[in-house]
Structure formats: structure tokens, C-alpha cells
Design an enzyme around this catalytic site. Structure first.
Site, PDB file in Angstrom:
ATOM      1  N   ASP A   1       0.846  -1.190   0.000  1.00 26.13           N
ATOM      2  CA  ASP A   1       0.000   0.000   0.000  1.00 26.13           C
ATOM      3  C   ASP A   1       0.890   1.251   0.000  1.00 26.13           C
ATOM      4  O   ASP A   1       1.889   1.323   0.718  1.00 26.13           O
ATOM      5  CB  ASP A   1      -0.922   0.005   1.235  1.00 26.13           C
ATOM      6  CG  ASP A   1      -2.065   0.995   1.092  1.00 26.13           C
ATOM      7  OD1 ASP A   1      -3.225   0.544   0.983  1.00 26.13           O
ATOM      8  OD2 ASP A   1      -1.805   2.213   1.069  1.00 26.13           O
TER       9      ASP A   1
ATOM     10  N   ASN B   1     -12.946  -3.164   2.601  1.00 24.24           N
ATOM     11  CA  ASN B   1     -13.910  -2.069   2.660  1.00 24.24           C
ATOM     12  C   ASN B   1     -14.866  -2.203   1.481  1.00 24.24           C
ATOM     13  O   ASN B   1     -14.439  -2.464   0.354  1.00 24.24           O
ATOM     14  CB  ASN B   1     -13.178  -0.724   2.603  1.00 24.24           C
ATOM     15  CG  ASN B   1     -12.274  -0.511   3.807  1.00 24.24           C
ATOM     16  OD1 ASN B   1     -12.607  -0.899   4.919  1.00 24.24           O
ATOM     17  ND2 ASN B   1     -11.112   0.083   3.582  1.00 24.24           N
TER      18      ASN B   1
ATOM     19  N   HIS C   1     -10.398  -5.371  -3.173  1.00 21.46           N
ATOM     20  CA  HIS C   1      -9.057  -5.665  -2.656  1.00 21.46           C
ATOM     21  C   HIS C   1      -9.139  -6.012  -1.177  1.00 21.46           C
ATOM     22  O   HIS C   1      -9.956  -5.466  -0.447  1.00 21.46           O
ATOM     23  CB  HIS C   1      -8.102  -4.486  -2.867  1.00 21.46           C
ATOM     24  CG  HIS C   1      -8.635  -3.172  -2.389  1.00 21.46           C
ATOM     25  ND1 HIS C   1      -9.581  -2.463  -3.077  1.00 21.46           N
ATOM     26  CD2 HIS C   1      -8.364  -2.454  -1.266  1.00 21.46           C
ATOM     27  CE1 HIS C   1      -9.864  -1.353  -2.422  1.00 21.46           C
ATOM     28  NE2 HIS C   1      -9.154  -1.329  -1.311  1.00 21.46           N
TER      29      HIS C   1
ATOM     30  N   GLN D   1     -14.599   2.450   1.223  1.00 16.77           N
ATOM     31  CA  GLN D   1     -13.875   2.011   0.022  1.00 16.77           C
ATOM     32  C   GLN D   1     -13.586   3.220  -0.875  1.00 16.77           C
ATOM     33  O   GLN D   1     -14.499   3.940  -1.280  1.00 16.77           O
ATOM     34  CB  GLN D   1     -14.707   0.980  -0.749  1.00 16.77           C
ATOM     35  CG  GLN D   1     -13.972   0.418  -1.964  1.00 16.77           C
ATOM     36  CD  GLN D   1     -14.761  -0.682  -2.681  1.00 16.77           C
ATOM     37  OE1 GLN D   1     -15.897  -0.991  -2.329  1.00 16.77           O
ATOM     38  NE2 GLN D   1     -14.137  -1.265  -3.683  1.00 16.77           N
TER      39      GLN D   1
ATOM     40  N   HIS E   1      -7.057  -5.730   2.246  1.00 17.42           N
ATOM     41  CA  HIS E   1      -5.903  -5.153   2.933  1.00 17.42           C
ATOM     42  C   HIS E   1      -5.310  -6.265   3.812  1.00 17.42           C
ATOM     43  O   HIS E   1      -6.060  -7.017   4.460  1.00 17.42           O
ATOM     44  CB  HIS E   1      -6.310  -4.005   3.844  1.00 17.42           C
ATOM     45  CG  HIS E   1      -6.848  -2.803   3.122  1.00 17.42           C
ATOM     46  ND1 HIS E   1      -6.116  -1.659   2.934  1.00 17.42           N
ATOM     47  CD2 HIS E   1      -8.057  -2.567   2.557  1.00 17.42           C
ATOM     48  CE1 HIS E   1      -6.841  -0.763   2.282  1.00 17.42           C
ATOM     49  NE2 HIS E   1      -8.036  -1.286   2.044  1.00 17.42           N
TER      50      HIS E   1
HETATM   51  P1  AMP Z   1      -9.837   1.389   0.199  1.00 18.51           P
HETATM   52  O1  AMP Z   1     -10.099   2.621   1.006  1.00 18.51           O
HETATM   53  O2  AMP Z   1     -10.197   0.125   0.902  1.00 18.51           O
HETATM   54  O3  AMP Z   1     -10.423   1.480  -1.199  1.00 18.51           O
HETATM   55  O4  AMP Z   1      -8.261   1.322   0.050  1.00 18.51           O
HETATM   56  C1  AMP Z   1      -7.558   1.815  -1.036  1.00 18.51           C
HETATM   57  C2  AMP Z   1      -6.105   1.714  -0.679  1.00 18.51           C
HETATM   58  O5  AMP Z   1      -5.345   1.844  -1.877  1.00 18.51           O
HETATM   59  C3  AMP Z   1      -5.616   2.806   0.283  1.00 18.51           C
HETATM   60  O6  AMP Z   1      -5.070   2.198   1.460  1.00 18.51           O
HETATM   61  C4  AMP Z   1      -4.548   3.541  -0.531  1.00 18.51           C
HETATM   62  O7  AMP Z   1      -3.459   3.960   0.250  1.00 18.51           O
HETATM   63  C5  AMP Z   1      -4.149   2.502  -1.562  1.00 18.51           C
HETATM   64  N1  AMP Z   1      -3.617   3.019  -2.812  1.00 18.51           N
HETATM   65  C6  AMP Z   1      -4.155   3.980  -3.586  1.00 18.51           C
HETATM   66  N2  AMP Z   1      -3.387   4.186  -4.674  1.00 18.51           N
HETATM   67  C7  AMP Z   1      -2.342   3.316  -4.575  1.00 18.51           C
HETATM   68  C8  AMP Z   1      -1.201   3.035  -5.388  1.00 18.51           C
HETATM   69  N3  AMP Z   1      -0.962   3.711  -6.528  1.00 18.51           N
HETATM   70  N4  AMP Z   1      -0.341   2.077  -4.985  1.00 18.51           N
HETATM   71  C9  AMP Z   1      -0.554   1.410  -3.823  1.00 18.51           C
HETATM   72  N5  AMP Z   1      -1.620   1.625  -3.022  1.00 18.51           N
HETATM   73  C10 AMP Z   1      -2.489   2.566  -3.385  1.00 18.51           C
END
Ligand code: AMP
Length: 111
Positions: free
Chosen positions: A30, A86, A99, A93, A101
Site C-alpha cells: 500500500d 472495505n 481488494h 472504500q 488489505h
Molecule cells: P480502500 O479505502 O479500501 O479502497 O483502500 C484503497 C487503498 O489503496 C488505500 O489504502 C490507498 O493507500 C491505496 N492506494 C491507492 N493508490 C495506490 C497506489 N498507486 N499504490 C498502492 N496503493 C495505493
């Protein structure tokens, strides 16, 4: 519909720190880690969320679930880890591409 950021990572258009990949999934670090180890396990098929799963996704979901402890172990999370999914705006989300985590590397309480 435009590709999600995760689809763009899967297609190699955006760089990411990849820790695992097979024909069905990718696992990356992440970009904004909430723990010493914070990974995202992402299906290559751009399913939007748990709320969008179809019966034919059952095998993929089983595959991803079975991978969680394998990847956690490979990243040194011998003491345990947390998984979070999420779902939707109300569930926090931000990226509309399913995805898991995977978090660990410190004692995780209720946060
Ligand atoms: P969610 O809130 O469950 O949709 O989580 C999305 C996650 O994606 C967050 O923890 C972000 O930090 C992560 N994220 C967003 N863009 C990137 C990226 N380019 N590379 C790695 N993680 C990312």
C-alpha cells in the site's frame, strides 16, 4: 468506465511495489501504509466490490482467501495479521476495485 488505479497497476501503466503475482491476482505494498506491513491483494478481474460478486467468482475468492496466510508468512508476519475489505462508500472504500488489505508488523488494536 475508466480503468481503476489497480487495473492500471496490473497492466503495468503505473509502478507499484509488487510482492506476489499469479494468473489471477496481484499483491502490492500500500502506498500509504497504516502498519509496518500493509499490502493489498487484488484480483486481476476488476470486480468492483464484495457487493458485486457473482456466483462464478467463488473460486477466485477462495483462491484469494487461501493466499492470505501464505503471503503474510512470506512477509514475516509470523505473529498474526489483519485482513480488511472495505465495501462501498459507507464502508470506506476509496478504490472501486475489490481488494483485501493485509496489515501487520505491530500490535493491532481496535482503531
Ligand atoms: P480502500 O479505502 O479500501 O479502497 O483502500 C484503497 C487503498 O489503496 C488505500 O489504502 C490507498 O493507500 C491505496 N492506494 C491507492 N493508490 C495506490 C497506489 N498507486 N499504490 C498502492 N496503493 C495505493
Amino acid at each position: 468506465m475508466t480503468d481503476s488505479i489497480f487495473t492500471r497497476i496490473i497492466q503495468g501503466e503505473i509502478p507499484a511495489d509488487k510482492v506476489y503475482e499469479d494468473e489471477l491476482v496481484i499483491c502490492i505494498k500500500d502506498i500509504n501504509p497504516k502498519a509496518p506491513v500493509h499490502l493489498l491483494l487484488i484480483p486481476k478481474n476488476p470486480i468492483i466490490s464484495l457487493a458485486h460478486l457473482q456466483p462464478e467468482d467463488a473460486q477466485l475468492m477462495g483462491h484469494m482467501t487461501m493466499l492470505l496466510p501464505v503471503i503474510a508468512k512470506s512477509m514475516g508476519l509470523d505473529d498474526g495479521f489483519r485482513t480488511i475489505i472495505n465495501t462501498g462508500k459507507g464502508g470506506g472504500q476509496e478504490v472501486d476495485h475489490l481488494h483485501f488489505h493485509i496489515l501487520g508488523g505491530r500490535l493491532l488494536g481496535f482503531e
